[in-house]
Design a protein around this motif. Structure first.
Motif, PDB file in Angstrom:
ATOM      1  N   TYR A  18      53.520 -20.861  82.248  1.00  0.00           N
ATOM      2  CA  TYR A  18      54.276 -19.696  82.712  1.00  0.00           C
ATOM      3  C   TYR A  18      54.418 -18.667  81.590  1.00  0.00           C
ATOM      4  N   LEU A  19      54.817 -19.129  80.412  1.00  0.00           N
ATOM      5  CA  LEU A  19      55.013 -18.223  79.277  1.00  0.00           C
ATOM      6  C   LEU A  19      53.710 -17.515  78.901  1.00  0.00           C
ATOM      7  N   THR A  20      52.628 -18.275  78.821  1.00  0.00           N
ATOM      8  CA  THR A  20      51.327 -17.708  78.467  1.00  0.00           C
ATOM      9  C   THR A  20      50.908 -16.650  79.489  1.00  0.00           C
ATOM     10  N   LYS A  21      51.091 -16.947  80.771  1.00  0.00           N
ATOM     11  CA  LYS A  21      50.734 -15.990  81.830  1.00  0.00           C
ATOM     12  C   LYS A  21      51.582 -14.725  81.742  1.00  0.00           C
ATOM     13  N   ASN A  22      52.756 -14.847  81.139  1.00  0.00           N
ATOM     14  CA  ASN A  22      53.669 -13.708  81.043  1.00  0.00           C
ATOM     15  C   ASN A  22      53.653 -13.053  79.658  1.00  0.00           C
ATOM     16  N   GLY A  23      52.579 -13.275  78.914  1.00  0.00           N
ATOM     17  CA  GLY A  23      52.363 -12.536  77.684  1.00  0.00           C
ATOM     18  C   GLY A  23      52.941 -13.128  76.410  1.00  0.00           C
ATOM     19  N   TYR A  24      53.473 -14.335  76.484  1.00  0.00           N
ATOM     20  CA  TYR A  24      54.009 -14.985  75.285  1.00  0.00           C
ATOM     21  C   TYR A  24      52.892 -15.691  74.536  1.00  0.00           C
ATOM     22  N   ASN A  25      53.001 -15.717  73.231  1.00  0.00           N
ATOM     23  CA  ASN A  25      52.104 -16.496  72.385  1.00  0.00           C
ATOM     24  C   ASN A  25      52.883 -17.733  71.940  1.00  0.00           C
ATOM     25  N   ILE A  26      52.428 -18.908  72.329  1.00  0.00           N
ATOM     26  CA  ILE A  26      53.107 -20.151  71.972  1.00  0.00           C
ATOM     27  C   ILE A  26      52.804 -20.458  70.506  1.00  0.00           C
ATOM     28  N   LEU A  27      53.861 -20.560  69.699  1.00  0.00           N
ATOM     29  CA  LEU A  27      53.700 -20.852  68.275  1.00  0.00           C
ATOM     30  C   LEU A  27      53.889 -22.327  67.964  1.00  0.00           C
ATOM     31  N   GLU A  28      54.844 -22.954  68.633  1.00  0.00           N
ATOM     32  CA  GLU A  28      55.169 -24.363  68.380  1.00  0.00           C
ATOM     33  C   GLU A  28      55.619 -25.024  69.676  1.00  0.00           C
ATOM     34  N   ARG A  29      55.330 -26.313  69.756  1.00  0.00           N
ATOM     35  CA  ARG A  29      55.892 -27.151  70.826  1.00  0.00           C
ATOM     36  C   ARG A  29      56.560 -28.343  70.161  1.00  0.00           C
ATOM     37  N   ASN A  30      57.715 -28.710  70.682  1.00  0.00           N
ATOM     38  CA  ASN A  30      58.480 -29.838  70.153  1.00  0.00           C
ATOM     39  C   ASN A  30      58.680 -29.719  68.644  1.00  0.00           C
ATOM     40  N   LEU A  31      59.163 -28.570  68.224  1.00  0.00           N
ATOM     41  CA  LEU A  31      59.473 -28.321  66.824  1.00  0.00           C
ATOM     42  C   LEU A  31      60.669 -29.185  66.439  1.00  0.00           C
ATOM     43  N   THR A  32      60.455 -30.071  65.473  1.00  0.00           N
ATOM     44  CA  THR A  32      61.477 -31.053  65.128  1.00  0.00           C
ATOM     45  C   THR A  32      61.844 -31.002  63.651  1.00  0.00           C
ATOM     46  N   PHE A  33      63.136 -30.982  63.418  1.00  0.00           N
ATOM     47  CA  PHE A  33      63.703 -31.176  62.091  1.00  0.00           C
ATOM     48  C   PHE A  33      64.634 -32.373  62.213  1.00  0.00           C
ATOM     49  N   LYS A  34      65.123 -32.879  61.092  1.00  0.00           N
ATOM     50  CA  LYS A  34      65.946 -34.096  61.147  1.00  0.00           C
ATOM     51  C   LYS A  34      67.225 -33.913  61.971  1.00  0.00           C
ATOM     52  N   PHE A  35      67.661 -32.687  62.145  1.00  0.00           N
ATOM     53  CA  PHE A  35      68.930 -32.423  62.832  1.00  0.00           C
ATOM     54  C   PHE A  35      68.765 -31.890  64.245  1.00  0.00           C
ATOM     55  N   GLY A  36      67.528 -31.805  64.730  1.00  0.00           N
ATOM     56  CA  GLY A  36      67.354 -31.342  66.101  1.00  0.00           C
ATOM     57  C   GLY A  36      65.924 -30.973  66.430  1.00  0.00           C
ATOM     58  N   GLU A  37      65.745 -30.517  67.667  1.00  0.00           N
ATOM     59  CA  GLU A  37      64.418 -30.211  68.175  1.00  0.00           C
ATOM     60  C   GLU A  37      64.518 -29.038  69.142  1.00  0.00           C
ATOM     61  N   VAL A  38      63.458 -28.220  69.165  1.00  0.00           N
ATOM     62  CA  VAL A  38      63.326 -27.132  70.128  1.00  0.00           C
ATOM     63  C   VAL A  38      62.030 -27.368  70.890  1.00  0.00           C
ATOM     64  N   ASP A  39      62.090 -27.221  72.204  1.00  0.00           N
ATOM     65  CA  ASP A  39      60.922 -27.511  73.030  1.00  0.00           C
ATOM     66  C   ASP A  39      59.756 -26.568  72.766  1.00  0.00           C
ATOM     67  N   VAL A  40      60.047 -25.258  72.736  1.00  0.00           N
ATOM     68  CA  VAL A  40      58.976 -24.269  72.579  1.00  0.00           C
ATOM     69  C   VAL A  40      59.466 -23.128  71.686  1.00  0.00           C
ATOM     70  N   VAL A  41      58.589 -22.697  70.793  1.00  0.00           N
ATOM     71  CA  VAL A  41      58.817 -21.476  70.019  1.00  0.00           C
ATOM     72  C   VAL A  41      57.673 -20.544  70.399  1.00  0.00           C
ATOM     73  N   ALA A  42      58.026 -19.328  70.817  1.00  0.00           N
ATOM     74  CA  ALA A  42      57.019 -18.369  71.254  1.00  0.00           C
ATOM     75  C   ALA A  42      57.390 -16.980  70.763  1.00  0.00           C
ATOM     76  N   ILE A  43      56.422 -16.076  70.826  1.00  0.00           N
ATOM     77  CA  ILE A  43      56.689 -14.692  70.433  1.00  0.00           C
ATOM     78  C   ILE A  43      56.045 -13.757  71.448  1.00  0.00           C
ATOM     79  N   LYS A  44      56.765 -12.691  71.759  1.00  0.00           N
ATOM     80  CA  LYS A  44      56.265 -11.648  72.661  1.00  0.00           C
ATOM     81  C   LYS A  44      56.970 -10.351  72.290  1.00  0.00           C
ATOM     82  N   ASP A  45      56.209  -9.282  72.152  1.00  0.00           N
ATOM     83  CA  ASP A  45      56.777  -7.968  71.828  1.00  0.00           C
ATOM     84  C   ASP A  45      57.671  -8.022  70.595  1.00  0.00           C
ATOM     85  N   ASN A  46      57.244  -8.765  69.587  1.00  0.00           N
ATOM     86  CA  ASN A  46      57.984  -8.915  68.322  1.00  0.00           C
ATOM     87  C   ASN A  46      59.359  -9.561  68.494  1.00  0.00           C
TER      88      ASN A  46
END
Length: 115
Positions: A18-46
């Motif tokens: 969905y994100l890709t179709k809507n112009g987002y560039n996926i930078l990371e999936r399941n970004l994990t640090f010892k204190f937590g996790e984010v499912d997706v990191v993306a960028i669109k229009d800065n």
């Protein structure tokens, strides 16, 4: 538990499509640090966007976005700060979004700037 992991992975895959179709560039999936996790990191229009994906096959446990509580928000913002401090990406602003994936309805609800 295994079934929930499969649903979660499917939801994340659908959210990324969905994100890709809507112009987002996926930078990371399941970004994990010892204190937590984010499912997706993306960028669109800065706009650097940290996205929590919540998938449901029914509403027996409430809306997917209702599962993003204060504790989860705190972890996501900590991960975002760590990611930002370790990257040299150019962006104008940061957004925290939630994507609800309704698996049985084949529907996605993108809540921009959710918190």
């Amino acid at each position: 538990m295994k079934n929930n992991k499969i649903k979660g992975n499917l939801g994340e895959d659908l959210a990324c499509l969905y994100l890709t179709k809507n112009g987002y560039n996926i930078l990371e999936r399941n970004l994990t640090f010892k204190f937590g996790e984010v499912d997706v990191v993306a960028i669109k229009d800065n706009i650097l966007t940290f996205i929590e994906v919540k998938s449901r096959s029914s509403l027996n446990f409430g809306l997917p976005s209702e599962a993003v509580d204060f504790k989860k928000v705190t972890k996501i913002t900590k991960v975002a700060k760590a990611y930002i401090s370790n990257t040299s990406l150019y962006y104008n602003e940061v957004s925290f979004d939630v994507i609800e994936v309704y698996l049985n309805e084949n529907k996605i609800n993108h809540i921009e700037r959710a918190f």
